[in-house]
Scaffold this motif. Structure first.
Motif, PDB file in Angstrom:
ATOM      1  N   GLY A 144      21.512  29.348   4.401  1.00  0.00           N
ATOM      2  CA  GLY A 144      22.567  28.616   3.719  1.00  0.00           C
ATOM      3  C   GLY A 144      22.240  28.287   2.275  1.00  0.00           C
ATOM      4  N   GLU A 145      21.052  28.652   1.833  1.00  0.00           N
ATOM      5  CA  GLU A 145      20.660  28.391   0.448  1.00  0.00           C
ATOM      6  C   GLU A 145      21.146  29.518  -0.455  1.00  0.00           C
ATOM      7  OE1 GLU A 145      16.570  27.389  -0.181  1.00  0.00           O
ATOM      8  OE2 GLU A 145      16.436  26.413   1.781  1.00  0.00           O
ATOM      9  N   THR A 146      21.442  29.160  -1.697  1.00  0.00           N
ATOM     10  CA  THR A 146      21.837  30.155  -2.684  1.00  0.00           C
ATOM     11  C   THR A 146      20.593  30.863  -3.203  1.00  0.00           C
ATOM     12  OG1 THR A 146      23.725  28.802  -3.337  1.00  0.00           O
ATOM     13  CG2 THR A 146      23.001  30.484  -4.891  1.00  0.00           C
ATOM     14  N   PHE A 156      18.677  40.801  -6.581  1.00  0.00           N
ATOM     15  CA  PHE A 156      17.733  41.620  -7.329  1.00  0.00           C
ATOM     16  C   PHE A 156      18.390  42.141  -8.599  1.00  0.00           C
ATOM     17  CE2 PHE A 156      16.161  46.008  -8.063  1.00  0.00           C
ATOM     18  CZ  PHE A 156      14.874  45.687  -8.449  1.00  0.00           C
ATOM     19  N   ASN A 157      17.668  42.047  -9.709  1.00  0.00           N
ATOM     20  CA  ASN A 157      18.136  42.556 -10.990  1.00  0.00           C
ATOM     21  C   ASN A 157      17.192  43.677 -11.426  1.00  0.00           C
ATOM     22  OD1 ASN A 157      18.782  43.106 -13.639  1.00  0.00           O
ATOM     23  ND2 ASN A 157      19.091  40.981 -14.202  1.00  0.00           N
ATOM     24  N   GLU A 182      13.561  47.262   3.537  1.00  0.00           N
ATOM     25  CA  GLU A 182      13.137  45.970   4.072  1.00  0.00           C
ATOM     26  C   GLU A 182      12.846  45.033   2.911  1.00  0.00           C
ATOM     27  OE1 GLU A 182       9.781  47.002   6.499  1.00  0.00           O
ATOM     28  OE2 GLU A 182      11.056  47.658   8.153  1.00  0.00           O
ATOM     29  N   GLY A 183      13.277  43.804   3.041  1.00  0.00           N
ATOM     30  CA  GLY A 183      13.067  42.821   1.993  1.00  0.00           C
ATOM     31  C   GLY A 183      11.718  42.137   2.125  1.00  0.00           C
ATOM     32  N   ALA A 217      18.213  38.925   0.560  1.00  0.00           N
ATOM     33  CA  ALA A 217      19.596  38.574   0.213  1.00  0.00           C
ATOM     34  C   ALA A 217      20.326  39.781  -0.370  1.00  0.00           C
ATOM     35  CB  ALA A 217      19.612  37.412  -0.776  1.00  0.00           C
ATOM     36  N   THR A 218      19.650  40.549  -1.190  1.00  0.00           N
ATOM     37  CA  THR A 218      20.260  41.727  -1.803  1.00  0.00           C
ATOM     38  C   THR A 218      20.608  42.764  -0.746  1.00  0.00           C
ATOM     39  OG1 THR A 218      19.033  41.322  -3.849  1.00  0.00           O
ATOM     40  CG2 THR A 218      19.924  43.545  -3.525  1.00  0.00           C
ATOM     41  N   ILE A 219      19.720  42.990   0.201  1.00  0.00           N
ATOM     42  CA  ILE A 219      19.968  43.957   1.277  1.00  0.00           C
ATOM     43  C   ILE A 219      21.211  43.574   2.067  1.00  0.00           C
ATOM     44  CG2 ILE A 219      19.082  44.821   3.484  1.00  0.00           C
ATOM     45  CD1 ILE A 219      16.250  44.637   2.152  1.00  0.00           C
TER      46      ILE A 219
END
Length: 68
Positions: free
Chosen positions: A4-6, A10-11, A31-32, A39-41
């Motif tokens: 639930g956290e913001t 990935f940039n 895999e992250g 989060a990006t995946i």
């Protein structure tokens, strides 16, 4: 796991792929390694079934995984 956290995504302009992601043992899934990677995946659906099948085929013919 969802907390639930913001979390920022990935940039690629400012971050290194290898610090946030790795390939699964069969090289079909990303895999992250960090919260940013995970989060990006999820957000970009980087492991959707269609691309996983494509990566499996690319691995068989030697096109995947890419060289870093």
């Amino acid at each position: 796991m969802f907390t639930g956290e913001t979390t920022p995504l990935f940039n690629p302009r400012t971050q290194r792929w290898s610090e946030h992601f790795t390939w699964s043992s069969d090289a079909t899934k990303v895999e992250g390694l960090t919260t940013i990677g995970r989060a990006t995946i999820v957000c970009l659906r980087m492991n959707n079934p269609v691309i996983v099948v494509a990566r499996r085929r690319w691995t068989i013919i030697g096109w995947h995984p890419p060289d870093d």
